[in-house]
Write a protein that holds these residues in place. Structure first.
Motif: not given
Length: 68
Positions: A56-57, A59-61, A63-64, A67
């Motif tokens: 999850d961590s 994946a969040t990175e 996505k960031a 962007k």
């Protein structure tokens, strides 16, 4: 004749004692196995939770980064 009867009684007592001891050993083994199984499941669950958190961590990175 007395010796034969006493010997047979002794053998019978030892047989019963061995059966009782075997039953206790089996019960102890079953309890130990259940405890180990529970500990193994708990450890595996903790490892899965840790891995999921890492994914999850990451994946969040990602996505960031996308962007930006």
């Amino acid at each position: 004749m007395k010796k034969v009867v006493l010997t047979m009684a002794l053998v019978a007592m030892m047989s019963v004692s061995c059966k009782d001891q075997a039953a206790q050993t089996e019960e102890t083994a079953v309890e130990a196995t259940e405890a180990v199984d529970t500990a193994a499941v708990d450890t595996a669950a903790a490892a899965v939770d840790t891995a999921a958190a890492a994914v999850d961590s990451a994946a969040t990175e990602v996505k960031a980064e996308e962007k930006k």
